[in-house]
Motif scaffolding. Structure first.
Motif, mmCIF file in Angstrom:
data_model
loop_
_atom_site.group_PDB
_atom_site.id
_atom_site.type_symbol
_atom_site.label_atom_id
_atom_site.label_comp_id
_atom_site.label_asym_id
_atom_site.label_seq_id
_atom_site.Cartn_x
_atom_site.Cartn_y
_atom_site.Cartn_z
ATOM 1 N N UNK A 121 -40.917 62.617 -93.829
ATOM 2 C CA UNK A 121 -40.850 61.556 -94.816
ATOM 3 C C UNK A 121 -40.661 60.168 -94.208
ATOM 4 N N UNK A 122 -40.554 60.107 -92.889
ATOM 5 C CA UNK A 122 -40.360 58.828 -92.196
ATOM 6 C C UNK A 122 -41.647 58.412 -91.486
ATOM 7 N N UNK A 123 -41.750 57.127 -91.170
ATOM 8 C CA UNK A 123 -42.872 56.639 -90.386
ATOM 9 C C UNK A 123 -42.656 57.025 -88.932
ATOM 10 N N UNK A 124 -43.676 57.644 -88.346
ATOM 11 C CA UNK A 124 -43.622 58.037 -86.940
ATOM 12 C C UNK A 124 -44.792 57.399 -86.200
ATOM 13 N N UNK A 125 -44.641 57.285 -84.896
ATOM 14 C CA UNK A 125 -45.660 56.693 -84.038
ATOM 15 C C UNK A 125 -46.092 57.735 -83.017
ATOM 16 N N UNK B 46 -51.859 59.240 -74.043
ATOM 17 C CA UNK B 46 -51.724 58.911 -72.623
ATOM 18 C C UNK B 46 -52.549 57.701 -72.218
ATOM 19 N N UNK B 47 -53.600 57.397 -72.962
ATOM 20 C CA UNK B 47 -54.451 56.250 -72.610
ATOM 21 C C UNK B 47 -53.891 54.921 -73.119
ATOM 22 N N UNK B 48 -52.687 54.952 -73.719
ATOM 23 C CA UNK B 48 -52.050 53.724 -74.176
ATOM 24 C C UNK B 48 -52.267 53.414 -75.647
ATOM 25 N N UNK B 49 -53.179 54.107 -76.297
ATOM 26 C CA UNK B 49 -53.396 53.870 -77.728
ATOM 27 C C UNK B 49 -52.343 54.618 -78.543
ATOM 28 N N UNK B 50 -52.170 54.188 -79.783
ATOM 29 C CA UNK B 50 -51.222 54.875 -80.662
ATOM 30 C C UNK B 50 -51.640 54.676 -82.118
ATOM 31 N N UNK B 51 -51.060 55.488 -82.970
ATOM 32 C CA UNK B 51 -51.243 55.328 -84.408
ATOM 33 C C UNK B 51 -49.944 55.737 -85.077
ATOM 34 N N UNK B 52 -49.831 55.421 -86.363
ATOM 35 C CA UNK B 52 -48.596 55.736 -87.079
ATOM 36 C C UNK B 52 -48.934 56.276 -88.459
ATOM 37 N N UNK B 53 -47.943 56.862 -89.082
ATOM 38 C CA UNK B 53 -48.090 57.376 -90.430
ATOM 39 C C UNK B 53 -46.784 57.993 -90.886
ATOM 40 N N UNK B 54 -46.740 58.369 -92.147
ATOM 41 C CA UNK B 54 -45.559 59.039 -92.690
ATOM 42 C C UNK B 54 -45.685 60.528 -92.385
ATOM 43 N N UNK B 55 -44.665 61.090 -91.753
ATOM 44 C CA UNK B 55 -44.677 62.504 -91.380
ATOM 45 C C UNK B 55 -44.491 63.373 -92.621
ATOM 46 N N UNK B 56 -45.511 64.197 -92.911
ATOM 47 C CA UNK B 56 -45.468 65.082 -94.070
ATOM 48 C C UNK B 56 -45.106 66.516 -93.685
ATOM 49 N N UNK B 57 -45.465 66.938 -92.478
ATOM 50 C CA UNK B 57 -45.214 68.305 -92.034
ATOM 51 C C UNK B 57 -46.259 68.714 -91.031
ATOM 52 N N UNK B 58 -46.574 70.016 -91.022
ATOM 53 C CA UNK B 58 -47.621 70.521 -90.140
ATOM 54 C C UNK B 58 -48.655 71.277 -90.964
ATOM 55 N N UNK B 59 -49.845 71.333 -90.411
ATOM 56 C CA UNK B 59 -50.917 72.132 -90.991
ATOM 57 C C UNK B 59 -50.714 73.587 -90.565
ATOM 58 N N UNK B 60 -51.459 74.501 -91.151
ATOM 59 C CA UNK B 60 -51.333 75.922 -90.790
ATOM 60 C C UNK B 60 -51.688 76.196 -89.342
ATOM 61 N N UNK B 61 -52.454 75.317 -88.712
ATOM 62 C CA UNK B 61 -52.809 75.499 -87.318
ATOM 63 C C UNK B 61 -51.823 74.813 -86.367
ATOM 64 N N UNK B 62 -50.764 74.197 -86.915
ATOM 65 C CA UNK B 62 -49.760 73.547 -86.089
ATOM 66 C C UNK B 62 -49.965 72.068 -85.883
ATOM 67 N N UNK B 63 -51.093 71.526 -86.324
ATOM 68 C CA UNK B 63 -51.332 70.086 -86.208
ATOM 69 C C UNK B 63 -50.355 69.318 -87.086
ATOM 70 N N UNK B 64 -50.007 68.152 -86.639
ATOM 71 C CA UNK B 64 -49.126 67.276 -87.404
ATOM 72 C C UNK B 64 -49.875 66.739 -88.617
ATOM 73 N N UNK B 65 -49.189 66.678 -89.749
ATOM 74 C CA UNK B 65 -49.781 66.150 -90.982
ATOM 75 C C UNK B 65 -49.113 64.824 -91.297
ATOM 76 N N UNK B 66 -49.919 63.758 -91.318
ATOM 77 C CA UNK B 66 -49.423 62.405 -91.606
ATOM 78 C C UNK B 66 -50.155 61.822 -92.802
ATOM 79 N N UNK B 67 -49.490 60.900 -93.485
ATOM 80 C CA UNK B 67 -50.132 60.176 -94.584
ATOM 81 C C UNK B 67 -50.311 58.734 -94.164
#
Length: 179
Positions: free
Chosen positions: A150-154, A158-179
């Motif tokens: 429910x919080x904003x995560x960043x 490794x290449x220096x780029x980044x993105x952010x979003x609200x952490x919702x949970x994980x997908x069934x395959x283990x990937x992070x789910x962000x909004x």
């Protein structure tokens, strides 16, 4: 490098079931759930899992997980599940040597910690979660115990780029789910 007797550091060699082989990326989640459950059940600590491979107490890392796959040509023959848990003061490196604030379990509980009993409970918990692997209960428990939900995560690459979003949970395959 930690001082002798100050932490649990183990490597488990696991031969995977077909269900585990098709979801090998979730084995870090399994280890995280096992460690979180031991901390909550036996030491009354509100531990949380920081995706993908850390366990936190009060926002500080107390355990880390590393899962490595073992292959023979194109066949997955097993994994090595490495888990390190900081139990006592000598296990935490100096703050200038860590990328995320670290702590140790004994700092958060007045209960006596027997490292051999901790290890026994951790192994029992791992084997329990293996029986529940990839089930709805597995996913629900993982989601419930995630840090920063429910919080904003960043997310930093490794290449220096980044993105952010609200952490919702994980997908069934283990990937992070962000909004």
């Amino acid at each position: 490098m930690t001082n002798p007797g100050s932490s649990i550091a183990l490597s488990l060699i696991l031969k995977l079931t077909p269900k585990e082989q098709s979801n090998v990326q979730l084995l870090s989640a399994l280890a995280g759930l096992a460690c979180q459950q031991v901390l909550e059940t036996h030491y009354q600590l509100a531990a949380r899992i920081k995706w993908p491979n850390d366990v936190l107490i009060e926002g500080q890392k107390c355990a880390g997980i590393l899962v490595e796959a073992a292959w023979q040509e194109n066949v997955l023959v097993g994994v090595v599940m490495g888990i390190g848990v900081n139990l006592f003061p000598g296990s935490v490196p100096p703050s200038d040597q860590v990328r995320f604030p670290a702590t140790y379990v004994q700092a958060h509980t007045p209960l006596y910690i027997d490292k051999y009993l901790f290890l026994e409970n951790l192994l029992k918990s791992i084997f329990l979660w293996r029986t529940l692997f990839n089930s709805d209960h597995f996913y629900n428990q993982y989601q419930k115990t995630m840090a920063f939900r429910g919080e904003t995560v960043y997310i930093y690459h490794n290449n220096g780029t980044h993105f952010s979003g609200t952490l919702l949970g994980i997908e069934r395959n283990g990937d992070l789910r962000l909004a």
